[in-house]
Motif scaffolding. Structure first.
Motif, PDB file in Angstrom:
ATOM      1  N   LEU A  26       0.836  -1.205   0.000  1.00  0.00           N
ATOM      2  CA  LEU A  26       0.000   0.000   0.000  1.00  0.00           C
ATOM      3  C   LEU A  26       0.869   1.254   0.000  1.00  0.00           C
ATOM      4  O   LEU A  26       0.596   2.219  -0.716  1.00  0.00           O
ATOM      5  CB  LEU A  26      -0.924  -0.001   1.220  1.00  0.00           C
ATOM      6  N   ARG A  27       1.914   1.239   0.804  1.00  0.00           N
ATOM      7  CA  ARG A  27       2.819   2.393   0.819  1.00  0.00           C
ATOM      8  C   ARG A  27       3.479   2.566  -0.543  1.00  0.00           C
ATOM      9  O   ARG A  27       3.700   3.695  -1.011  1.00  0.00           O
ATOM     10  CB  ARG A  27       3.872   2.205   1.907  1.00  0.00           C
ATOM     11  N   ARG A  28       3.792   1.469  -1.205  1.00  0.00           N
ATOM     12  CA  ARG A  28       4.380   1.530  -2.549  1.00  0.00           C
ATOM     13  C   ARG A  28       3.396   2.136  -3.543  1.00  0.00           C
ATOM     14  O   ARG A  28       3.798   2.893  -4.441  1.00  0.00           O
ATOM     15  CB  ARG A  28       4.770   0.118  -2.982  1.00  0.00           C
ATOM     16  N   LEU A  29       2.120   1.840  -3.382  1.00  0.00           N
ATOM     17  CA  LEU A  29       1.103   2.437  -4.255  1.00  0.00           C
ATOM     18  C   LEU A  29       0.996   3.944  -4.041  1.00  0.00           C
ATOM     19  O   LEU A  29       0.702   4.691  -4.966  1.00  0.00           O
ATOM     20  CB  LEU A  29      -0.257   1.784  -4.004  1.00  0.00           C
ATOM     21  N   ILE A  30       1.224   4.374  -2.797  1.00  0.00           N
ATOM     22  CA  ILE A  30       1.223   5.817  -2.519  1.00  0.00           C
ATOM     23  C   ILE A  30       2.413   6.475  -3.214  1.00  0.00           C
ATOM     24  O   ILE A  30       2.294   7.543  -3.826  1.00  0.00           O
ATOM     25  CB  ILE A  30       1.268   6.064  -0.996  1.00  0.00           C
ATOM     26  N   PRO A  33       1.859   5.467  -7.829  1.00  0.00           N
ATOM     27  CA  PRO A  33       0.504   5.053  -8.193  1.00  0.00           C
ATOM     28  C   PRO A  33       0.468   4.365  -9.557  1.00  0.00           C
ATOM     29  O   PRO A  33       1.311   4.618 -10.426  1.00  0.00           O
ATOM     30  CB  PRO A  33      -0.273   6.378  -8.232  1.00  0.00           C
ATOM     31  N   LEU A  34      -0.519   3.497  -9.730  1.00  0.00           N
ATOM     32  CA  LEU A  34      -0.737   2.878 -11.034  1.00  0.00           C
ATOM     33  C   LEU A  34      -1.179   3.939 -12.039  1.00  0.00           C
ATOM     34  O   LEU A  34      -1.844   4.915 -11.662  1.00  0.00           O
ATOM     35  CB  LEU A  34      -1.804   1.789 -10.920  1.00  0.00           C
ATOM     36  N   ASP A  79      -6.639   5.187   2.369  1.00  0.00           N
ATOM     37  CA  ASP A  79      -7.129   6.501   1.949  1.00  0.00           C
ATOM     38  C   ASP A  79      -6.087   7.210   1.096  1.00  0.00           C
ATOM     39  O   ASP A  79      -6.421   7.820   0.062  1.00  0.00           O
ATOM     40  CB  ASP A  79      -7.472   7.353   3.176  1.00  0.00           C
ATOM     41  N   ARG A  80      -4.827   7.143   1.516  1.00  0.00           N
ATOM     42  CA  ARG A  80      -3.772   7.819   0.762  1.00  0.00           C
ATOM     43  C   ARG A  80      -3.503   7.145  -0.576  1.00  0.00           C
ATOM     44  O   ARG A  80      -3.130   7.805  -1.556  1.00  0.00           O
ATOM     45  CB  ARG A  80      -2.486   7.865   1.586  1.00  0.00           C
ATOM     46  N   ALA A  81      -3.679   5.818  -0.612  1.00  0.00           N
ATOM     47  CA  ALA A  81      -3.371   5.057  -1.831  1.00  0.00           C
ATOM     48  C   ALA A  81      -4.552   4.975  -2.792  1.00  0.00           C
ATOM     49  O   ALA A  81      -4.409   4.436  -3.893  1.00  0.00           O
ATOM     50  CB  ALA A  81      -2.914   3.649  -1.458  1.00  0.00           C
ATOM     51  N   GLY A  82      -5.723   5.496  -2.401  1.00  0.00           N
ATOM     52  CA  GLY A  82      -6.906   5.381  -3.240  1.00  0.00           C
ATOM     53  C   GLY A  82      -7.449   3.972  -3.304  1.00  0.00           C
ATOM     54  O   GLY A  82      -8.006   3.536  -4.321  1.00  0.00           O
ATOM     55  N   VAL A  83      -7.305   3.251  -2.199  1.00  0.00           N
ATOM     56  CA  VAL A  83      -7.737   1.853  -2.101  1.00  0.00           C
ATOM     57  C   VAL A  83      -8.950   1.763  -1.188  1.00  0.00           C
ATOM     58  O   VAL A  83      -8.997   2.425  -0.140  1.00  0.00           O
ATOM     59  CB  VAL A  83      -6.580   0.983  -1.553  1.00  0.00           C
ATOM     60  N   ALA A  84      -9.925   0.948  -1.565  1.00  0.00           N
ATOM     61  CA  ALA A  84     -11.103   0.736  -0.722  1.00  0.00           C
ATOM     62  C   ALA A  84     -10.775  -0.302   0.351  1.00  0.00           C
ATOM     63  O   ALA A  84     -10.226  -1.363   0.043  1.00  0.00           O
ATOM     64  CB  ALA A  84     -12.276   0.257  -1.565  1.00  0.00           C
ATOM     65  N   ILE A 333      -0.534  -6.284 -13.806  1.00  0.00           N
ATOM     66  CA  ILE A 333      -1.651  -5.433 -14.234  1.00  0.00           C
ATOM     67  C   ILE A 333      -1.322  -4.730 -15.548  1.00  0.00           C
ATOM     68  O   ILE A 333      -2.170  -4.600 -16.438  1.00  0.00           O
ATOM     69  CB  ILE A 333      -1.979  -4.416 -13.128  1.00  0.00           C
ATOM     70  N   LEU A 334      -0.063  -4.306 -15.704  1.00  0.00           N
ATOM     71  CA  LEU A 334       0.341  -3.555 -16.892  1.00  0.00           C
ATOM     72  C   LEU A 334       0.844  -4.447 -18.023  1.00  0.00           C
ATOM     73  O   LEU A 334       1.244  -3.944 -19.084  1.00  0.00           O
ATOM     74  CB  LEU A 334       1.434  -2.546 -16.517  1.00  0.00           C
ATOM     75  N   GLY A 335       0.838  -5.775 -17.806  1.00  0.00           N
ATOM     76  CA  GLY A 335       1.287  -6.697 -18.840  1.00  0.00           C
ATOM     77  C   GLY A 335       2.786  -6.674 -19.055  1.00  0.00           C
ATOM     78  O   GLY A 335       3.269  -6.957 -20.163  1.00  0.00           O
TER      79      GLY A 335
END
Length: 390
Positions: A26-30, A33-34, A79-84, A333-335
């Motif tokens: 999750l911190r990596r996604l912050i 981001p994708l 919340d910071r990562a835009g994840v539900a 996800i990005l192939g």
């Protein structure tokens, strides 16, 4: 069952479990981001909105750390990562329909799934009926701490009765919990406290350097903790308010509370999912932390076994796997091509002795001292700061 969210065709990522690997992911996604439009949604499913950091739990039991010091705020990360964040418990997977089945009766669909559920102690059938009653499992940690709080709350009404605590399991977790409990309870109960540590092996901490087990045995003796070796507990019976533990040898042990901290076991429902597992029921993954049978599924931490490079169930690997897991989920996800994760063959272990000292061990060397505790405390607090100071 109600279908709660995503259809099978959606480009959705589900992170199942709030363990250390997923917290780091999750911190990596912050941080990274994708790309916009790469995926429709990311959902974290966790049994609670906060997750304990296992490395600091014995310190919390000992009273060194407060609850806030050793819990990761998953809601803030999401919340910071835009994840539900979905607060619920998984009870199964339907891999054909790509759905996670939840205890609430609902399901969550996914295109990609990552599993970081951790493990629970292996409990024999003859002991299981008392779990959650007089026997407290060391994991899940949330339940351990709730039961520990209940014991502390009951002490003012304990009266003049002796308090007998039995810890089953002589690995690092059992040793740290026994010493932490002694440090916390001794000032409250005094000489009415007795603690017994039962280990099925002939030595403590058999997977570490021989000097470590010998040193820990000396510390236990100095702290007045009874050590019982080469005894395997197979049955438990509640007789009045006393818990009777029976070993395979026939020897009996008695306690008011029992902390169960034996070797790790996988969630029983994983075996019915169709995922490839190892003989102990943990998810078999390749060098990319990807399921050996279902490429849309990844797993890390205790719930996973790296078949090409097997390692002990230790928190250090869950931490080390966090970033590679996040990067490979991103690549899938990005192939893009996945990158292998290489686990170190030797790793540093820092064992909290709850007396202002710790043991630092790696490979065949081991050192004890106050400096090792200061080092462990520094590393643990540094680990937590990355989630507290986003």
């Amino acid at each position: 069952m109600k279908v709660a969210t995503l259809p099978q065709s959606a480009q959705s990522l589900v992170l199942l479990g709030g363990g250390h690997s997923h917290a780091i992911a999750l911190r990596r996604l912050i941080q990274k981001p994708l790309p916009s439009g790469a995926i429709d949604s990311v959902t974290l499913i966790s049994e609670a909105p906060r997750a304990p950091y296992s490395g600091m739990v014995p310190g919390h039991v000992a009273g060194v750390y407060g609850r806030e010091d050793c819990f990761i705020d998953l809601q803030a990360l999401c919340d910071r990562a835009g994840v539900a964040l979905r607060v619920d418990r998984a009870v199964g997977l339907n891999l054909g329909d790509r759905q996670v089945q939840l205890a609430s009766g609902e399901t969550v669909g996914f295109r990609w799934l990552s599993v970081n559920l951790g493990s629970t102690p292996l409990v024999p059938p003859g002991v299981q009926p008392l779990l959650g009653r007089s026997i407290i499992a060391a994991k899940p940690i949330q339940a351990l701490l709730a039961n520990w709080d209940a014991l502390l709350s009951a002490l003012p009404q304990w009266g003049s009765r002796p308090l007998r605590l039995v810890v089953v399991g002589g690995g690092a977790g059992g040793v740290e919990l026994a010493l932490a409990a002694q440090r916390r309870l001794q000032p409250l109960v005094g000489d009415r406290l007795s603690i017994t540590l039962i280990q099925r092996e002939a030595k403590l901490l058999p997977h570490l350097a021989p000097a470590v087990g010998d040193r820990v045995a000396q510390v236990l003796q100095a702290q007045g903790i009874e050590l019982v070796l080469s005894q395997t507990i197979t049955h438990a019976t509640l007789i009045g308010t006393d818990t009777q533990l029976r070993a395979a040898s026939g020897q009996l042990f008695w306690g008011d509370r029992v902390l169960w901290a034996t070797q790790a076991a996988a969630a029983p429902w994983l075996a019915a999912t169709g995922l490839a597992t190892d003989p102990q029921g943990f998810i078999a993954v390749n060098r990319y932390l990807q399921s050996c049978s279902h490429p849309q599924v990844f797993a890390a931490g205790d719930v996973a076994t790296m078949v090409e490079q097997p390692r002990p169930k230790a928190g250090v690997f869950a931490v080390r796997q966090g970033r590679p897991l996040a990067d490979n989920l991103r690549a899938a996800i990005l192939g893009q091509p996945l990158k292998p994760f290489t686990a170190q063959k030797q790793f540093l272990s820092l064992i909290n002795l709850a007396n202002g000292q710790a043991i630092a061990t790696r490979g065949r060397w081991a050192f004890t001292g106050a400096w090792a505790w200061v080092w462990k405390d520094y590393l643990d607090r540094k680990f937590m700061r990355q989630f507290q100071q986003l």
